[in-house]
Design a protein around this motif. Sequence first.
Motif: not given
Lengths: 321, 497
Positions: B91-92, B95, B99-100, B103-106, B115, B138, B154
């Motif tokens: 994961l990042c 972020l 978001e983790n 992310l990619g399907r917000e 948000w 974070p 996720r």
Amino acid sequence: MTTLTVSRKRYLPILATLVMLVGAFGFGSARYDGFADSQVVLNLLIDNAFLLVVAAGMTFVILSGGIDLSVGSVVALSTLVSAKLLGHGWPAPVVILVVLVIGASLGLGMGAVIHFFELQPFVVTLAGMFLARGLCYTISVESISITNPFFTYVAQTPISLPGGTHVSIGVVIALVVVAVGVYVLHYTRFGRTVYAVGGSEQSAMLMGLPVGRTKIQIYAVSGFCSALGGLLLAFYTLSGNPLHAIGMELDAIAAVVIGGTVLTGGSGYLLGTVLGVTVLGVIQTLITFDGTLSSWWTRIVIGALLFLFIVLQRLVTRRTR
Amino acid sequence: MPAEILRMTGIRKEFAGVVALDDVDFRLFPGEVHALMGENGAGKSTLIKVLTGVHGVDAGTVLFAGEPVSFAGPAAAQRGGVSTVYQEVNLCPNLSVAENILLGREPRRFGRIHWSALRRRAVELLARLEVSLDVSAPLGQQSIAVQQLVAIARALDVDARVLVLDEPTSSLDPGEVERLLGVMRSLRAQGMAILFVSHFIDQVLAIADRMTVLRNGKLVGEYTDITARELVAKMIGKDLPVLEGLRGEVRHGEGTLMQASDLGRKGSVAPFSLEISRGSVLGLAGLLGSGRTELARLLFGADHADSGEVRIDDTPVALRSPRVAVSKGIAFCSENRKTEGLIQDLTVRENIILAMQAARGWTRPLSRRRQDEIVARSIELLDIRPADPEARAGDLSGGNQQKVLLARWLITEPKLLILDEPTRGIDVGAKAEIQRLVAELTADGMAVVFISAELEEVLRVSDKVAVLRDRHVVAQLANDSLTPDDIMATIADGGER
Ligand SMILES: Nc1ncnc2c1ncn2[C@@H]1O[C@H](COP(=O)(O)OP(=O)(O)O)[C@@H](O)[C@H]1O
Ligand SMILES: [Mg+2]
């Protein structure tokens, strides 16, 4: 409680920049008459609008963990292409379009090379820097002045603000770029992917994010911003010159870093970059006002500030571990 | 039985000469949990990465819902209906937690990320795992266990037909594992096909409907009804090595090596006193987050104590930095081998030589012949596979990476070896080897501090056990006929019995 202090820490570099900006400004206005004049502040924007646009593009690149050394050359190339084509009698809108397309395509090309051949951005954009600068000289070895009525109109028409002050059209364009940039970084999937790639490219890939496409787009954004910055510089100087914007990539990187974006990527804000550009502008103005210092002092102060910020960032990131 | 959702046939994958998968078949039905079993390096993660397009195949076919597919990468696999949690947490850290997860399907509104909906959704997904935390913090601030749960959350969000979990439980505590198994059961009941990899045999037996065993990249077989003992035998290809009875008598060691008095650090570990003796093992037991790693970091000088003192051989020592600790003969194998230990891009040889070279100083390089000798000896001693000193460390399986890390410290011949979760995420075979190694090392007079989330394991290797709770050392027990239940009770009532 802990989360509060943690998230506050994330803004610490930006806060530091802000404090410094206010400090430098306060120092200037206490020391020199007329420094705090609002037109002086606005001039600072007018003189640096093109840098702001270029640094905005650079912010995308650095946030993703990359670097773009080609921006200065692309700016120069854009001024020359504009001057040359306008000289041939091309209509201004077409010239503007051509310049933007060239800039974005150069960025796109470099992004594609970086992605598909898995090369270091540093090296690829270094090559791009030589290439674009070289192309400048094939167009002209000396300055070409611009007499196109549209360009002169944009260059010379002030936008009046209350209090008898004014800004240039270039400033408005730069602020629009910043606003769009903030929106893209914060509110779009592309923008968040930029941060993810900067955080960890491998993770972003395994998370199923379009890493390759995003990287290529990032360099296209930077190329586009450089071309737009070039246009603003052409408006500002009404000339195209192969010697324009030499070393500007470094100013842009400095502005981004002083604005609190971490060079390794993943952390920072575009508004920080605005502050960074403003700090550079204030330093220039201070040195101009002083009148006795040579302009190299600007470089020395920027160097010192960069050191300060890199150390500060290191301290902040280490604490949050 | 419904038609299979996934069938992989004759899969072959080679990495620069290493055959990771050789003619492997695998099938998966909707509504089942299918466990993929095998020792470290057996090829489980590789099979998963081949399925999801991280790696291309060298031979073989993949049918998904009856259609031949070849996913171009994780993104394509996700769109195609295969949701994956890869083995190492991926994961990042920069972020936010929310978001983790998304992310990619917000969730989006008018084309922009929504948000508040995103945070709400993240909270809901975590709630399914009974985790509640500030989702806008974070991710890098969270413990590894939480990060693992985030990775799972996720994967759960996707409208997937196949869920792949590669060792999702390696850093979870028993309660968290139970919740995950519960979620898996309910997904199974809804018809999800789940591919599950875990080294915890009891978890696997508790939940799996079917098991496929791999060994050295080859298929051993597919089983539905099998005992733990048989399963382990299939995995390692011989009968279960004696895990039991590793320790004989409690050893009181041969004199005190290190003595910590009132050592502590605010916000990390409350002041404690400990004695570590030569030739014995001190186990640290406690739940995740109880301060085990923090205690170890104090002993190694990786964090600074703000109270107390450390004496080594009865002389006070200021452990200002790991360098000082290393010069005093202390070695520390970090729990986070991926980010704090191994350098993924260096070879096995370079990784092993690293600490020894650092201790000698860079001005006195080791000759290549000497390096080769030392490395060859380590590879043999620890049975590192592949036995290739020039292999890239990052390409080794988890267990073998752990062994490389161990080798690095062992060749410096430390007096005190601190092992933080040395067996996390590695299989029974390698686990038994590491435990045996610990026993051998102490027989030679080394002192060892052994940290593990598995109480059985701590009890199997330790002579003395320090129990931590909420960052306090609540008890120090001599390990004669201690049971996991004793330790649990100590943790539960804070040592006040
Ligand atoms: N990217 C890679 N490059 C080279 N070798 C690899 C790579 N990934 C895995 N391997 C090798 O393939 C074998 C199988 O590894 P892996 O699938 O990770 O095992 P498992 O998950 O069963 O523990 C190991 O020998 C490992 O060293
Ligand atoms: Mg694996």
